[in-house]
Design a protein around this motif. Structure first.
Motif, PDB file in Angstrom:
ATOM      1  N   GLY A   1       0.757  -1.178   0.051  1.00  0.00           N
ATOM      2  CA  GLY A   1      -0.010   0.031  -0.005  1.00  0.00           C
ATOM      3  C   GLY A   1       0.962   1.149  -0.043  1.00  0.00           C
ATOM      4  O   GLY A   1       0.825   2.230  -0.859  1.00  0.00           O
ATOM      5  N   ALA A   2       1.926   1.314   0.929  1.00  0.00           N
ATOM      6  CA  ALA A   2       2.744   2.369   0.868  1.00  0.00           C
ATOM      7  C   ALA A   2       3.533   2.436  -0.509  1.00  0.00           C
ATOM      8  O   ALA A   2       3.860   3.660  -0.783  1.00  0.00           O
ATOM      9  CB  ALA A   2       3.630   2.269   2.096  1.00  0.00           C
ATOM     10  N   VAL A   3       4.041   1.376  -1.067  1.00  0.00           N
ATOM     11  CA  VAL A   3       4.671   1.461  -2.450  1.00  0.00           C
ATOM     12  C   VAL A   3       3.741   1.995  -3.283  1.00  0.00           C
ATOM     13  O   VAL A   3       3.894   3.013  -4.154  1.00  0.00           O
ATOM     14  CB  VAL A   3       5.104   0.178  -2.848  1.00  0.00           C
ATOM     15  N   LEU A   4       2.397   1.725  -3.371  1.00  0.00           N
ATOM     16  CA  LEU A   4       1.420   2.063  -4.236  1.00  0.00           C
ATOM     17  C   LEU A   4       1.136   3.719  -4.110  1.00  0.00           C
ATOM     18  O   LEU A   4       1.324   4.440  -5.102  1.00  0.00           O
ATOM     19  CB  LEU A   4       0.110   1.536  -4.111  1.00  0.00           C
TER      20      LEU A   4
ATOM     21  N   ALA B   1      -8.759   6.980  -1.011  1.00  0.00           N
ATOM     22  CA  ALA B   1      -8.592   7.966   0.217  1.00  0.00           C
ATOM     23  C   ALA B   1     -10.059   7.746   1.328  1.00  0.00           C
ATOM     24  O   ALA B   1      -9.837   7.817   2.378  1.00  0.00           O
ATOM     25  CB  ALA B   1      -8.613   9.273  -0.165  1.00  0.00           C
ATOM     26  N   THR B   2     -11.093   7.219   0.754  1.00  0.00           N
ATOM     27  CA  THR B   2     -12.199   7.114   1.415  1.00  0.00           C
ATOM     28  C   THR B   2     -12.914   5.826   1.641  1.00  0.00           C
ATOM     29  O   THR B   2     -13.643   5.544   2.721  1.00  0.00           O
ATOM     30  CB  THR B   2     -13.157   8.042   0.878  1.00  0.00           C
ATOM     31  N   ARG B   3     -12.456   4.865   0.869  1.00  0.00           N
ATOM     32  CA  ARG B   3     -13.396   3.607   0.993  1.00  0.00           C
ATOM     33  C   ARG B   3     -12.109   2.651   1.461  1.00  0.00           C
ATOM     34  O   ARG B   3     -11.211   2.949   1.672  1.00  0.00           O
ATOM     35  CB  ARG B   3     -13.819   3.033  -0.292  1.00  0.00           C
TER      36      ARG B   3
ATOM     37  N   GLU C   1      -3.823   0.763   4.265  1.00  0.00           N
ATOM     38  CA  GLU C   1      -4.224   0.598   5.715  1.00  0.00           C
ATOM     39  C   GLU C   1      -4.768   2.090   6.069  1.00  0.00           C
ATOM     40  O   GLU C   1      -4.388   3.014   5.347  1.00  0.00           O
ATOM     41  CB  GLU C   1      -3.142   0.275   6.511  1.00  0.00           C
ATOM     42  N   PRO C   2      -5.614   2.104   7.012  1.00  0.00           N
ATOM     43  CA  PRO C   2      -6.305   3.488   7.285  1.00  0.00           C
ATOM     44  C   PRO C   2      -5.417   4.606   7.496  1.00  0.00           C
ATOM     45  O   PRO C   2      -5.646   5.543   7.299  1.00  0.00           O
ATOM     46  CB  PRO C   2      -7.014   3.170   8.479  1.00  0.00           C
ATOM     47  N   ASP C   3      -4.164   4.121   8.115  1.00  0.00           N
ATOM     48  CA  ASP C   3      -3.166   5.588   8.282  1.00  0.00           C
ATOM     49  C   ASP C   3      -2.628   6.035   7.136  1.00  0.00           C
ATOM     50  O   ASP C   3      -1.874   7.089   6.950  1.00  0.00           O
ATOM     51  CB  ASP C   3      -2.124   5.014   9.362  1.00  0.00           C
TER      52      ASP C   3
END
Lengths: 323, 323, 323, 323, 323
Positions: free
Chosen positions: C139-142, C208-210, C216-218
């Motif tokens: 997710g962070a890489v994305l 950002a919203t779903r 991850e939420p953060d």
């Protein structure tokens, strides 16, 4: 006119010709469905089909008269989908728009075609080649048809794109083209194309997101893919309109610049020719006392003066870009 | 003015004339309904009807004064639907817009008509012919009226379409038409037509999707069909506007091109005529020593020189497309 | 073509080269993920990757053929994100648009790149530098990739902004520029850029919203930040379009003013030259009784009169701003 | 300035003058309400009213400074409605826009008026005439005011419509009008009018559909009727804008056509006059050997030739529509 | 750069200077809050503040780099609001746009300002004057700032309005202005202003309608009031754009009319001068037999004829409005 009437069982087309009544009976068996293909059917012909398959009375009008907009209607368990196959006739820059109405439920798929461009034959051939596709039922066939039609929008977009590029080159070329008529009629074709394509996106989105008995959940990503394709086509059609509208305005400027250049050039030559006329006029006056007229070299001197003024004007006009 | 007042029982029109009061009583029986047709009623006349049938006081104004927009209002169990029948007067390219207000509940249908184009007579005749339609009650009659009016939009769209094609031909013909006035007034008619048609779509959609006591569920697909038809008309009206707006711009370019061609042609002739003037001016000078004047063939030589220069200019202008 | 294939465990890249099959096995371990980078893969090559990682069959077409619009698709636990990196080639004022498809789930990130501008190498280097980023998973890489691509829109916006300023200066300069072609093609680039950027906002907003397993939420505030950036870019692109459209209209006015000034100037000189021609013509008449012709100072007097009229005209024309 | 301060009990206006404090006390009784009318109140004056009736502090600014947009605000049980009465000053084609702020709750109605057109006096008189209206409380009075103001938009729409018709006639008349300034300022008035009217629709719709203590359910159809009226006005205002925008473009074409006709006519005459100048120039040359000059009928022959060429040109120009 | 750092307790500013760390500690007490004002802080400077007050890492970029769009972000209990104060520099008709980022939670308000127009000093002074405002906490301070900034949009709107009026006068004056450049750049400023103002409405609406710990319910009507103000500004900005766009078109017509008048006037004079040239040319021919040349009063007669024709033309041109 009945184009084709076939029963597919477990993915395979049953051999032999069928009447509509036989087909209607055959498709009630498990794992079998009928594809009945009609081409511009007459009133009575379609009425027979309608009552055999139990279609909604309203369907008659929708199927017999073309000029529907793309749409998806739900009549109990039967879906009615109207689609507009489009092809681009490049040599006269015309968008040809046909119409296909599909009545689909798990047991049958009835296609009613009007006009020319038709992808149905290709879908039928693919169905015969890929039995696993036919085995998935009428929903998969519906997808194949919609996908095919939407894929065929791509060459239309490309054809329009090429013609718009050509028009741009004409607008900005140094030649004396006036592509205003071409721009206008391209815009007309773009608008016709848009009318055939734009409403389909909402219909396909419904197939991709809502639940219908015909469309199994694992088919929905495929319809989402088609929907995405349609959005892309729509975005390009919008851009075509904006480009053509700007091209119309830019062309007016270019035309006005080129025309003015012509006028300026002619008028500049008139101005240059007015110099010898004026000077010669002076020495054509009949005054008794005009000493220059008596000079031996008066005549060549005047000629040289005229020539120099003209040359001077020519140079200035040239430098100002007027000649 | 009361145009017609009839009671339909089990689909059949009861014979004999009725007063409003009799009709009001008759429609309270089971399976019967009244159709009361009014044409531009006066204040008192409509007030009598209103109190007899228990219409909402606000309805008075809506029914007596035309110039409503198409709409659907719900007053308790009575629907008020305002519709705009439209016809196209081809010879002067004018869209004629009437108005029909319909008060509908299961017991009665009161139609109040203003202006000219009216499909009500045709609906009434159909009702007398097809008793099964009348037997389905006022909802089916409402559908028949709405369907008829929307069907009648089709010839208006066709008429406008033909006129727009004619205007396009004028814009791009080589003749010296200036169809700017025609384009403008066609746009005006298109805008008037849009104002009469566009708001109706939302009203019909409500009939097709929400629940009203008058409209039985099996009637809703029919209203959906009409809604679809309206969307098609609206899409075409939008396209008309875009085409006319582009035609206005294209016409400016065409006009400007043609005008400039005229000016260029005249100016080019002035430039050609300036050559003999200038040359002759030179040989009209009175210098004592101008040897050419003494030559025997000076005069024809000069004439030939002038002619050749003019011919040269003529050819160049011709090649440049200026003459 | 496989560009890179790496396994990251606890934020650190495992050393050594890996085959696709090894990578696929490695990423099933806890806290590890694979980044597989492909560049314009062929059909078979991608099919191998697809079956190894269990991608959806539809993905093949999306990954191999470019010309997708920016989007976010969800195939079970795998996200497909299509992005359009853009760069601005200043010297010929062209917007270059590439395409990157990302298949992301907690275990792997597969990037498929088409065309030129690519931020992936920079993201990879950052990942190797900042192990805490890699440790946060795919997710962070994305996020890093999306953020990088959107950040790279900024120089494009700046480049377009500079060129629009230049065009404005050309339009309103006193020189004889006709930047109509430049305005048109800038608009074309702006429209292309818009088509690449605008649909991304909705996709990023969904991230950002779903809720998605990958994000991850953060991480969501970070995507909100990117979304905000995109809205800013979109607002500017819209403004560019409005400015260029006004510049097109303003340019027509300027061109028309400048052209008319030229014509007016030339015509004014012709008018001045017509004065001596007319006056001299009169004294070139051959009447027997023209007393002025006999006067001793007739000739210079006439010359002075001509000169004075011309000077008077010149002054007036000058004052009227015509010369 | 306090214009009027009255207590209505059971629909009847209590006789005698009241101070603000007395009114405030009176309206706390059952079935009674106060209508306090203010005209452009000063700061202190309104502050006294505000504290007496317990209005929200923010109301001060809204009531004292005009230039609010039409809106509906809810401060606990008190509604604040801002309305824009409009009138059309026909002789200088100007839309005059006033402002009325209404503070309404079941106990009082405070109207604060700015500027000229005011329907409040008429509403007050109607209230005194129709006691059943006053008996329905402040909600009915609110409706009367809103209805009156919206009804008064009708003559504005009519006035603008008439002026647009006049402008159209000017644009397409054969006379030499240039109504560009009039078109522009009409558009300005239409835009001003739209700004005063358009936001009101949403406010009135809220009164028609949501629940407020002031507006009893049986009043809501009345507000729906007003809402419908507003939609009609808005649709017409939109059409005015589109017509004026097209009229601006059509006018440019017409102006350009007319101007070009003038130029073409003058230039055509110059071209005709260039013929005798050129021919006469040739016979003004001083060659010794010009046999025509010696012919007895040379002079009239040349005159006739000149005349015939000029006549020929005149005819051609005439036929081409240039003269 | 730290501009101010103050602790407010029970509405009163605590005397004496504070370090950031002291302030951070002070604001944890009940009823106290810190206002820390920064002006274009550097990276390290802001990082210190950020960690002291526990701001989100993303905030760094938002606060240090300007060029954000107006927005409202929620990071847990801290709001980030970005605002664009605007002022209008009348003498060069330029809209100056600054930026203020506000981090607000019940304990602190950190303002980060970029660029010139700043209302913060005025808000601070008001806070010191009105202790009841400061006593309501950071939400009230946030309101004061937003309200001030939005109030300051009013003079910008007025300034633009005045300049648009001036431009209109130039367009329609009889002078030879060509305000096309001014119209274009005014439109640019209007677009810039719109970009700074338009997105703020949604952000303020969220403050007025949703629940945030910082904004107490009794503050929400105040934000609603600001929101309303913003809608008014936006409506006017939209109208400015439409007016400027029409002014651009109207100006083209006016320019074209005026230019054509000039050309027509000059060409008309050339046509008048062509008359004596042509007539004199005829009497300048050298035919032996031209009886008029021998007449005693031939010369004055011809002069009179020339004069009369010229006068006749002059009168006609005058009447046609060409001179």
């Amino acid at each position: 006119m009945i184009v084709d009437c076939a029963v597919y069982e477990q993915g395979h087309r049953r051999t032999g010709d069928l009447t509509v009544a036989e087909a209607s009976r055959a498709c009630r068996r498990d794992g079998a469905f009928v594809w009945l293909g009609l081409y511009e059917p007459g009133n009575e012909e379609f009425e027979a089909v309608r009552s055999e398959f139990g279609l909604h009375p309203l369907a008659v009008e929708d199927a017999i008269h073309a000029h529907q907009r793309p749409k998806l209607e739900v009549y109990e368990e039967t879906l009615l989908m109207v689609l507009k196959p489009v092809s681009y006739i490049d040599h006269n820059e015309v968008v040809e728009i046909g119409e296909i109405a599909l009545f689909v439920n798990p047991e049958f798929l009835i296609s009613v075609r009007h006009g020319r461009p038709s992808p149905l034959k290709q879908v039928r051939e693919r169905l015969e080649r890929e039995s696993e596709l036919a085995a998935r039922g009428t929903g998969a066939v519906l997808y194949s048809i919609v996908d095919r039609i939407v894929d065929d929008y791509e060459p239309v977009v490309d054809g329009l794109s090429v013609d718009i590029h050509e028009v741009e080159e004409q607008v900005f070329s140094s030649g004396r083209h006036n592509p205003v008529e071409r721009i206008y009629y391209l815009e007309r074709e773009v608008l016709d194309f848009r009318r055939a394509v734009q409403p389909l996106a909402a219909a396909v989105e419904r197939l991709a997101t809502r639940h219908f008995p015909v469309v199994e959940p694992d088919l929905q990503p495929y319809f989402r893919d088609v929907h995405d394709h349609l959005l892309r086509v729509n975005a390009q059609v919008e851009q075509f309109r904006e480009l053509l509208s700007s091209a119309l305005a830019a062309n007016l400027t270019q035309i006005s610049v080129r025309q003015n250049e012509d006028m300026r050039r002619i008028t500049a030559w008139v101005a240059i020719l007015a110099v010898p006329t004026a000077v010669a006029g002076i020495y054509g006056m009949n005054f008794d006392h005009m000493p220059e007229l008596r000079w031996e070299y008066g005549y060549p001197a005047v000629l040289i003066v005229i020539l120099m003024i003209c040359l001077f004007l020519y140079r200035r006009f040239r430098r100002a870009g007027w000649l």
